[in-house]
Design a protein around this motif. Structure first.
Motif, PDB file in Angstrom:
ATOM      1  N   ASP A 297       0.853  -1.191   0.000  1.00  0.00           N
ATOM      2  CA  ASP A 297       0.000   0.000   0.000  1.00  0.00           C
ATOM      3  C   ASP A 297       0.887   1.239   0.000  1.00  0.00           C
ATOM      4  O   ASP A 297       1.456   1.609   1.031  1.00  0.00           O
ATOM      5  CB  ASP A 297      -0.903  -0.012   1.234  1.00  0.00           C
ATOM      6  CG  ASP A 297      -1.801   1.223   1.324  1.00  0.00           C
ATOM      7  OD1 ASP A 297      -1.873   1.979   0.343  1.00  0.00           O
ATOM      8  OD2 ASP A 297      -2.431   1.412   2.395  1.00  0.00           O
ATOM      9  N   LEU A 298       1.026   1.869  -1.152  1.00  0.00           N
ATOM     10  CA  LEU A 298       1.841   3.074  -1.252  1.00  0.00           C
ATOM     11  C   LEU A 298       1.024   4.324  -0.945  1.00  0.00           C
ATOM     12  O   LEU A 298       1.474   5.202  -0.210  1.00  0.00           O
ATOM     13  CB  LEU A 298       2.465   3.167  -2.646  1.00  0.00           C
ATOM     14  CG  LEU A 298       3.396   2.014  -3.020  1.00  0.00           C
ATOM     15  CD1 LEU A 298       3.955   2.212  -4.426  1.00  0.00           C
ATOM     16  CD2 LEU A 298       4.539   1.884  -2.003  1.00  0.00           C
ATOM     17  N   ASP A 299      -0.169   4.404  -1.495  1.00  0.00           N
ATOM     18  CA  ASP A 299      -0.993   5.598  -1.274  1.00  0.00           C
ATOM     19  C   ASP A 299      -1.327   5.799   0.202  1.00  0.00           C
ATOM     20  O   ASP A 299      -1.454   6.936   0.666  1.00  0.00           O
ATOM     21  CB  ASP A 299      -2.286   5.507  -2.087  1.00  0.00           C
ATOM     22  CG  ASP A 299      -2.040   5.599  -3.583  1.00  0.00           C
ATOM     23  OD1 ASP A 299      -1.082   6.286  -3.973  1.00  0.00           O
ATOM     24  OD2 ASP A 299      -2.800   4.987  -4.356  1.00  0.00           O
ATOM     25  N   GLY A 300      -1.454   4.695   0.937  1.00  0.00           N
ATOM     26  CA  GLY A 300      -1.785   4.804   2.352  1.00  0.00           C
ATOM     27  C   GLY A 300      -0.690   5.427   3.188  1.00  0.00           C
ATOM     28  O   GLY A 300      -0.935   5.849   4.317  1.00  0.00           O
ATOM     29  N   MET A 301       0.519   5.500   2.644  1.00  0.00           N
ATOM     30  CA  MET A 301       1.629   6.094   3.385  1.00  0.00           C
ATOM     31  C   MET A 301       1.714   7.599   3.192  1.00  0.00           C
ATOM     32  O   MET A 301       2.456   8.286   3.899  1.00  0.00           O
ATOM     33  CB  MET A 301       2.949   5.435   2.962  1.00  0.00           C
ATOM     34  CG  MET A 301       3.044   3.982   3.358  1.00  0.00           C
ATOM     35  SD  MET A 301       4.680   3.278   3.071  1.00  0.00           S
ATOM     36  CE  MET A 301       5.683   4.249   4.190  1.00  0.00           C
ATOM     37  N   VAL A 302       0.959   8.127   2.238  1.00  0.00           N
ATOM     38  CA  VAL A 302       1.035   9.559   1.923  1.00  0.00           C
ATOM     39  C   VAL A 302       0.232  10.363   2.945  1.00  0.00           C
ATOM     40  O   VAL A 302      -0.952  10.098   3.161  1.00  0.00           O
ATOM     41  CB  VAL A 302       0.519   9.838   0.500  1.00  0.00           C
ATOM     42  CG1 VAL A 302       0.505  11.340   0.214  1.00  0.00           C
ATOM     43  CG2 VAL A 302       1.392   9.113  -0.521  1.00  0.00           C
ATOM     44  N   THR A 303       0.893  11.356   3.549  1.00  0.00           N
ATOM     45  CA  THR A 303       0.228  12.152   4.583  1.00  0.00           C
ATOM     46  C   THR A 303       0.201  13.649   4.255  1.00  0.00           C
ATOM     47  O   THR A 303      -0.185  14.453   5.104  1.00  0.00           O
ATOM     48  CB  THR A 303       0.920  11.949   5.946  1.00  0.00           C
ATOM     49  OG1 THR A 303       2.331  12.160   5.802  1.00  0.00           O
ATOM     50  CG2 THR A 303       0.669  10.542   6.465  1.00  0.00           C
ATOM     51  N   GLY A 304       0.581  14.033   3.042  1.00  0.00           N
ATOM     52  CA  GLY A 304       0.503  15.444   2.685  1.00  0.00           C
ATOM     53  C   GLY A 304       0.999  15.717   1.282  1.00  0.00           C
ATOM     54  O   GLY A 304       1.814  14.955   0.754  1.00  0.00           O
ATOM     55  N   HIS A 305       0.484  16.783   0.667  1.00  0.00           N
ATOM     56  CA  HIS A 305       0.887  17.205  -0.670  1.00  0.00           C
ATOM     57  C   HIS A 305       1.268  18.682  -0.646  1.00  0.00           C
ATOM     58  O   HIS A 305       0.599  19.492   0.012  1.00  0.00           O
ATOM     59  CB  HIS A 305      -0.245  16.998  -1.685  1.00  0.00           C
ATOM     60  CG  HIS A 305      -0.559  15.562  -1.958  1.00  0.00           C
ATOM     61  ND1 HIS A 305      -1.419  14.828  -1.159  1.00  0.00           N
ATOM     62  CD2 HIS A 305      -0.120  14.722  -2.939  1.00  0.00           C
ATOM     63  CE1 HIS A 305      -1.503  13.596  -1.637  1.00  0.00           C
ATOM     64  NE2 HIS A 305      -0.731  13.501  -2.712  1.00  0.00           N
ATOM     65  N   PHE A 306       2.329  19.023  -1.383  1.00  0.00           N
ATOM     66  CA  PHE A 306       2.824  20.386  -1.421  1.00  0.00           C
ATOM     67  C   PHE A 306       3.214  20.746  -2.852  1.00  0.00           C
ATOM     68  O   PHE A 306       3.637  19.885  -3.627  1.00  0.00           O
ATOM     69  CB  PHE A 306       4.049  20.552  -0.514  1.00  0.00           C
ATOM     70  CG  PHE A 306       3.790  20.256   0.931  1.00  0.00           C
ATOM     71  CD1 PHE A 306       3.504  21.277   1.821  1.00  0.00           C
ATOM     72  CD2 PHE A 306       3.822  18.948   1.410  1.00  0.00           C
ATOM     73  CE1 PHE A 306       3.253  21.004   3.161  1.00  0.00           C
ATOM     74  CE2 PHE A 306       3.579  18.660   2.744  1.00  0.00           C
ATOM     75  CZ  PHE A 306       3.297  19.702   3.624  1.00  0.00           C
ATOM     76  N   GLY A 307       3.108  22.030  -3.195  1.00  0.00           N
ATOM     77  CA  GLY A 307       3.578  22.513  -4.482  1.00  0.00           C
ATOM     78  C   GLY A 307       5.007  22.999  -4.388  1.00  0.00           C
ATOM     79  O   GLY A 307       5.621  23.006  -3.308  1.00  0.00           O
ATOM     80  N   LEU A 308       5.578  23.425  -5.502  1.00  0.00           N
ATOM     81  CA  LEU A 308       6.967  23.889  -5.511  1.00  0.00           C
ATOM     82  C   LEU A 308       7.162  25.098  -4.591  1.00  0.00           C
ATOM     83  O   LEU A 308       8.235  25.264  -4.003  1.00  0.00           O
ATOM     84  CB  LEU A 308       7.397  24.256  -6.931  1.00  0.00           C
ATOM     85  CG  LEU A 308       7.724  23.099  -7.883  1.00  0.00           C
ATOM     86  CD1 LEU A 308       8.278  23.649  -9.193  1.00  0.00           C
ATOM     87  CD2 LEU A 308       8.722  22.127  -7.266  1.00  0.00           C
TER      88      LEU A 308
END
Length: 333
Positions: A297-308
Motif C-alpha cells: 500500500d503506497l498511497d496509504g503512506m502519503v500524509t501530505g501534498h505540497f507545491g513547488l
C-alpha cells in the motif's frame, strides 16, 4: 532549488530537451526523502556536499511528453516511475550487474546532479519504467523507496515463513515491513521509539511492535532470521544484531553514525552475515509488480501534498512524527 543550508528558491528554467536515448518527463509526484531533508538542513551527506545550487528530489513519477533520438515514439504519453540513478554501463560493477555501485552513477539530487523537484526532467529511457493505471501518480514516485525495501529484504533472504526484525518505523522501515509481508514473512517485528510511528506500523505489515525505549526489549530472546536496520542509530544496530539467530543475516539500511562498535565475537560465534545496502539494482520491475498487484500500500503512506512554492514546508514535515511520506507536486502552485 537549494542554494545553501536552509536556503530554497523557485527558479524559472528552460524546459530541457531529451538527448540520444532519453525521454522528457512531465513530473507528477515526488516523494520527500530523508536525504532531501538532510541536504536542506546540513548541506551535505558524508562526502556529498552541496557546493552549487541543487534541485532536490529523487522519488519521482510522471508522464513522458517527448522522446530523444533512438527512443520509440510509442512511449509518448506513457506514465512512468523514474529510477533516479543512471550508471555509466561500462565499469566493472556495471558489467557484473551491480550498477548501484557504479562509481560514475548520476543520481538525482546527489551533488552536483539536479533532482526532480521540477516540472520537467530528462532521463535515460530505460530508467523510465512504465506503470499501469492501477498505480497512482504518488505511487509511481514511491516505487523508489519501495525498491529500497525490495533490495534490503533480498539481501537478507526474506521469504515464506521468515521471522524478521526491522528497526525504525519511518517510511523506509515501513516499506521494508510491507515487502517482507509480501514475500511471505510470517513474523515481522518492528521497533521504534515513537509510539505514533509504531501505531502506523500495524497498518503496514508489522505483527509485533517493540518500544525500543524499553530495556532488554530487543535481544537474543527474539531469535529472528533477519534483522534490517532502518534507523541508523548505533544502539539499535547493536541490539538488533543480538536478536539474530545463528547463521542469520543483517542489513544496514539507515544512515546514522559513520562508525560504530559491533559485537564481533557474537557475529563470529553465530556466523552472522552483516551487509550494507547502497540504493538498489534491478528492483523496479519487482516493486512495480508488487504495487500493481495490491501487495503493498503506497498511497496509504502519503500524509501530505505540497507545491513547488511550499517545498520548505514539505522538508519540515518530518518534525511531526505522524507524517509518514509527504509528496511534492511540481505542477501544483
Amino acid at each position: 532549488m537549494l542554494r545553501g543550508v536552509g536556503d530554497l528558491a523557485v527558479e524559472q528554467r528552460p524546459v530541457p530537451s531529451p538527448a540520444l536515448g532519453e525521454v522528457l518527463i512531465r513530473v507528477g509526484s515526488v516523494g520527500v526523502c530523508g536525504s532531501d531533508v538532510h541536504y536542506f538542513r546540513h548541506g551535505r551527506i558524508g562526502d556529498y556536499v552541496v557546493r552549487q545550487p541543487l534541485v532536490l528530489g529523487h522519488e519521482g513519477g510522471g508522464t513522458i511528453v517527448a522522446v530523444g533520438e533512438g527512443v520509440d515514439s510509442s512511449r509518448l504519453g506513457q506514465r512512468v516511475a523514474m529510477e533516479p540513478g543512471v550508471p555509466d554501463r561500462i565499469c566493472r560493477e556495471c558489467k557484473a550487474g551491480r550498477y548501484n555501485l557504479c562509481p560514475n552513477v548520476r543520481f538525482f539530487a546527489t551533488p552536483p546532479i539536479d533532482g526532480c523537484f521540477a516540472e520537467f526532467v530528462t532521463l535515460a529511457a530505460d530508467f523510465a519504467h512504465p506503470v499501469p493505471d492501477s498505480i497512482s501518480d504518488d505511487g509511481a514516485g514511491l516505487i523508489e523507496p519501495l525498491s529500497v525495501g525490495v533490495w534490503a529484504c533480498g539481501k537478507v533472504g526474506v521469504g515464506p515463513g521468515s521471522r524478521v526484525l526491522i528497526s525504525g518505523a519511518g517510511p523506509i522501515g515501513l516499506m521494508n515491513a510491507q515487502v517482507a509481508r509480501a514475500l511471505g514473512a510470517t513474523e515481522i517485528i518492528v521497533s521504534d521509539v515513537a509510539p505514533t510511528r509504531l501505531e502506523a506500523a500495524t497498518r503496514f505489515g508489522a505483527t509485533v511492535l517493540v518500544d525500543a525505549r524499553e530495556p532488554d526489549a530487543i535481544g537474543p530472546q527474539l531469535e529472528v532470521d533477519a534483522f534490517i536496520d532502518c534507523s541508523g542509530a548505533p544502539p539499535a544496530v547493536r541490539q538488533g544484531i543480538t536478536a539474530v539467530r545463528p547463521a542469520g543475516r543483517v542489513a544496514l539500511v539507515g544512515m546514522g553514525a559513520d562508525e560504530l562498535s559491533l559485537p564481533v565475537s557474537l557475529i563470529q560465534n553465530r556466523e552472522l552475515t552483516v551487509t550494507g545496502t547502497f540504493r538498489y539494482a534491478n528492483t523496479y520491475p519487482t516493486a512495480i509488480a508488487l504495487a500493481a498487484a495490491g501487495r503493498v500500500d503506497l498511497d496509504g503512506m502519503v500524509t501530505g501534498h505540497f507545491g513547488l512554492d511550499d517545498v520548505e514546508s514539505a522538508l519540515s514535515a518530518d518534525k511531526d512524527p505522524a507524517n509518514l511520506k509527504v509528496i511534492v507536486e511540481p505542477g501544483r502552485r
